[in-house]
Each structure stands twice: as C-alpha cells, then as structure tokens.
Design a protein around this motif. Structure first.
Motif, PDB file in Angstrom:
ATOM      1  N   UNK A 141      13.890  78.256  51.131  1.00 49.11           N
ATOM      2  CA  UNK A 141      14.496  78.955  52.265  1.00 49.11           C
ATOM      3  C   UNK A 141      15.809  78.273  52.645  1.00 49.11           C
ATOM      4  N   UNK A 142      16.875  79.029  52.921  1.00 46.60           N
ATOM      5  CA  UNK A 142      18.169  78.420  53.238  1.00 46.60           C
ATOM      6  C   UNK A 142      18.165  77.635  54.550  1.00 46.60           C
ATOM      7  N   UNK A 143      19.032  76.629  54.567  1.00 46.95           N
ATOM      8  CA  UNK A 143      19.198  75.767  55.740  1.00 46.95           C
ATOM      9  C   UNK A 143      20.631  75.907  56.243  1.00 46.95           C
ATOM     10  N   UNK A 144      20.800  75.976  57.549  1.00 45.45           N
ATOM     11  CA  UNK A 144      22.135  75.972  58.136  1.00 45.45           C
ATOM     12  C   UNK A 144      22.539  74.524  58.407  1.00 45.45           C
ATOM     13  N   UNK A 152      13.603  81.342  62.741  1.00 49.00           N
ATOM     14  CA  UNK A 152      12.906  80.181  62.200  1.00 49.00           C
ATOM     15  C   UNK A 152      13.695  79.397  61.143  1.00 49.00           C
ATOM     16  N   UNK A 153      14.951  79.765  60.897  1.00 47.97           N
ATOM     17  CA  UNK A 153      15.746  78.971  59.955  1.00 47.97           C
ATOM     18  C   UNK A 153      16.068  77.617  60.573  1.00 47.97           C
ATOM     19  N   UNK A 194      22.041  84.560  56.122  1.00 48.68           N
ATOM     20  CA  UNK A 194      20.824  83.822  55.779  1.00 48.68           C
ATOM     21  C   UNK A 194      19.797  84.743  55.131  1.00 48.68           C
ATOM     22  N   UNK A 195      19.729  85.975  55.604  1.00 44.29           N
ATOM     23  CA  UNK A 195      18.807  86.942  54.999  1.00 44.29           C
ATOM     24  C   UNK A 195      19.169  87.217  53.546  1.00 44.29           C
ATOM     25  N   UNK A 196      20.475  87.324  53.273  1.00 41.60           N
ATOM     26  CA  UNK A 196      20.925  87.525  51.888  1.00 41.60           C
ATOM     27  C   UNK A 196      20.523  86.348  51.005  1.00 41.60           C
ATOM     28  N   UNK A 218      25.905  84.843  65.839  1.00 41.67           N
ATOM     29  CA  UNK A 218      24.549  84.484  65.402  1.00 41.67           C
ATOM     30  C   UNK A 218      23.975  85.586  64.519  1.00 41.67           C
ATOM     31  N   UNK A 219      24.235  86.833  64.891  1.00 32.74           N
ATOM     32  CA  UNK A 219      23.755  87.967  64.079  1.00 32.74           C
ATOM     33  C   UNK A 219      24.399  87.952  62.698  1.00 32.74           C
ATOM     34  N   UNK A 220      25.687  87.587  62.627  1.00 31.92           N
ATOM     35  CA  UNK A 220      26.367  87.486  61.337  1.00 31.92           C
ATOM     36  C   UNK A 220      25.739  86.377  60.490  1.00 31.92           C
TER      37      UNK A 220
END
Length: 400
Positions: free
Chosen positions: A337-340, A359-360, A327-329, A320-322
């Motif tokens: 804003x990016x979506x997963x 919040x993504x 997502x931050x990049x 999740x951290x990866x």
C-alpha cells in the motif's frame, strides 16, 4: 487558478530555452518581462534611497547575522538559521531569531519545534527592527565581546544570575538579504545548487529578487544541496560567485535525513529504513521540491510519485481529495500500500489536515543541515568564520 499560474511562472523562470515551452507559456513572457522591468526599477530605486540614507537604517545593540538568498525558495535558509542558532546556544549565547512569518509561519513553527528547550527567542513580523527592539527591551541584552561577561557566563556558572541567561546576545535574520532597513554585521547568502538562478531574470520573469551583482554584499556564500550536484557544477557556481566577489568564503551544505515520524504521533521516531522497497507519494509545498524527491529516491523506495505545490501553499480539502485520488491509482497498481511522505515545513503549516488521508500512512521526513568539506572548508571552519567575523572570543573549552 492561482496555483496553476504560479506553476506556469515557475516553469518559465527555470526554462533553459523558451522554444521548449508550450504556446500559452510563451504568450505570457512579454507581460512578465514588462513586470520584471518595473520590478527592477523599484529595486534600484529602493537600494539607492537606502544608500543615500533617505530611509533610516536601524542598528541593534547586538550583532546581527542575515541568512538570505537572491532567488525564491529552496535555498536552505531556515535550516541554516537553525544551525547558527544552535551554534550560539552551544556557546552559551541566547540567539533571537527574526522571521517575517510568511506563508502561515510554517518556517518559524518548525524552528520553534526544533529549538525547543534552548534559550532561543523568536520574533515574527514584517518590521523586524521594531520586533527586535521590543524583545531586546523585554529580555535585555549582553555584549558578547566583553571578556567580563565571558568570565561570568562560562567560568562562574554556578553563581550566574539566571536573568542573564535570558538576555539576547545575537540576532539571526531568516530570509533577510532584501531587508535593508536593519543593519547586519554578517551577510550569508544561500544558493540552491540544483536550480541556481534559473534564467537569470528578475521577478516575475525569472526567480531573482535582485541582480546577481548583489552577491558583492555577501560575507559568505553557501551552496546548498551540494551533495546532489556534480563537481563540474560546483566549480561553475564557484567561478560565477568569485567573478562577482573575489575571495569571498564559499561553503557547501546538504540536508541530511535523520528519521521519520507519522502524522499524529510526532514523538515516535521511525527509522529511514521504513521507506525501503515502499511505494511512496511525495507531497510538498516548498520552494524546491526536487531535492526532497531525490532524497526519497535514494532511500531504496520501490516506486516514487509526486505532487508538488507552490511554496507555502496551504492544503485544502480539495488538495486532500487530489492526493487520495493519486493514492488510489498507486494502490491499484502496486503492492504494498502506498505511503505519503511530506516535509517538516508542510507538516508545521497545518499539522491536522494530513490526518484526513487516513487510512493511508503519512510520514514526515526530518533532516538536519550538514556542512560538507570542500577546498579546506569544514563545519569547524564555518563555525570559526562566524566567531572571527563577529570578533567573538570563547574560553578554550568551547573553541571547537
């Protein structure tokens, strides 16, 4: 470490030539080749012992359909199992789906969710013959070839005993081509049209569980992701298959995206247009991520990035951290804003952990298997093939 090793082995298995691989990869090839030779010996010995009846072959009192493959992951086995189970449910026959439950049970969890509300039963365990016998004893079974049962099942539904509707009429094996201990009446072999059989080597040097000659056991071959490959590639696959087993029926399938749902709100369907002109991070731990990413790219996304894990990988906090770092990049480079976007299989492996990306937004792509027309083969002809092979006679109202 294990995840990195799996990626290296996967790259070797699908490399066109070894010369293009990094030195570290090439250094592993001799060890993988030795392991592959030992694996081949074990497979040959096991096959021989079954052929000589040294091991017991279990036979169930109902027809058994195996949906399997020769290579690891991404061949569309589980969507095909669902498709077949729904066919029999439509015919008024209760199917029993048997799965080994590998990888945390993500595949069987997805099947349970999709087939909720149907008379489908599920059995999970490595010894599928024992699991099936236990469930058949629990629910009972019906002979789907007996006309008297058909008359009761279809022509006299108002007075039909409700207990009979629970009885199992057919067994569908998920990922069972190499599960030789259970007799099957129909063997369907799935082929990933995008990746095929890699370097044609056996595990772990390549992706094959058995030599290609095992296609001779197939009663039908299904080329999956056929919509993502060229006509030339389809003809090449067809020639290889027919070279091993002449005149075996060949069908084409694809995964047809239907809708999205957001993690945490599974019952709210979101149209596919939500991905139009969006910035997307594809996250998956499936057998073949390429078709999934290609589907997303075809939906009009503005930008698509990806993080691929090995098949059945269970997400941990470090993963999740990866994802959050990636997502931050993307958030710093692109608007909006990016979506997963992930797959249903990844969602069903652990429905909770992806909520940590808030919040993504995290969307799950839902798809359905479709049989494509090819050389006279259609969805109707595939269903007819199933019925004819199992000698299943249906009343006129249900023959199409």
């Amino acid at each position: 470490m294990m995840e990195k090793l799996r990626r290296v082995v996967n790259e070797i298995a699908y490399a066109q030539t070894l010369s293009h691989l990094p030195p570290l990869h090439r250094s592993l090839v001799p060890f993988l080749s030795i392991a592959s030779s030992l694996y081949k010996l074990a497979v040959s010995l096991r096959c021989s012992l079954y052929q000589r009846r040294f091991f017991q072959l279990h036979r169930l009192p109902v027809p058994v359909i195996s949906v399997g493959n020769l290579s690891w992951g991404g061949n569309g086995k589980t969507p095909m199992v669902e498709f077949i189970a729904l066919c029999f449910c439509h015919y008024g026959i209760s199917p029993l789906v048997l799965s080994r439950g590998y990888g945390g049970g993500d595949e069987v969890n997805m099947l349970r969710r999709h087939l909720l509300g149907t008379p489908t039963k599920f059995g999970v365990g490595a010894n599928r013959a024992a699991v099936a016998s236990r469930l058949i004893q629990k629910y009972g079974y019906v002979d789907i070839g007996k006309s008297s049962w058909h008359e009761k099942q279809y022509l006299d539904e108002k007075v039909q005993d409700s207990v009979d509707s629970e009885k199992i009429g057919v067994v569908v094996l998920d990922d069972a081509m190499q599960h030789w201990s259970l007799w099957r009446d129909l063997d369907i072999v799935m082929v990933n049209g995008l990746t095929l059989w890699g370097n044609l080597q056996l595990l772990p040097r390549g992706p094959l569980r058995e030599p290609l000659t095992a296609l001779s056991r197939a009663d039908a071959v299904v080329i999956h992701h056929a919509d993502l490959v060229s006509e030339h590639t389809l003809k090449y696959i067809e020639s290889m298959v027919l070279g091993i087993k002449k005149s075996v029926p060949i069908f084409l399938t694809k995964l047809d995206p239907t809708y999205l749902f957001e993690v945490g709100t599974i019952n709210a369907e979101i149209p596919l247009t939500a991905l139009h002109e969006a910035n997307i991070l594809c996250v998956s731990a499936i057998g073949s991520a390429e078709p999934f990413v290609k589907q997303i790219q075809k939906m009009g996304a503005l930008y698509v990035d990806r993080i691929d894990f090995s098949d059945h990988h269970i997400f941990h906090v470090r993963d999740i951290e990866m994802m959050r770092a990636k997502l931050g990049e993307l958030d710093g480079k692109f608007v909006p804003k990016p979506i997963v976007v992930t797959t249903e299989k990844d969602y069903d492996r652990d429905p909770e952990i992806l909520k940590l990306l808030h919040p993504f937004k995290v969307f799950v792509l839902c798809s359905a298997l479709k049989v494509l027309p090819y050389r006279g083969s259609t969805e109707d002809s595939f269903k007819k093939f199933l019925k004819d092979h199992l000698k299943l006679e249906l009343p006129p109202a249900l023959r199409h």
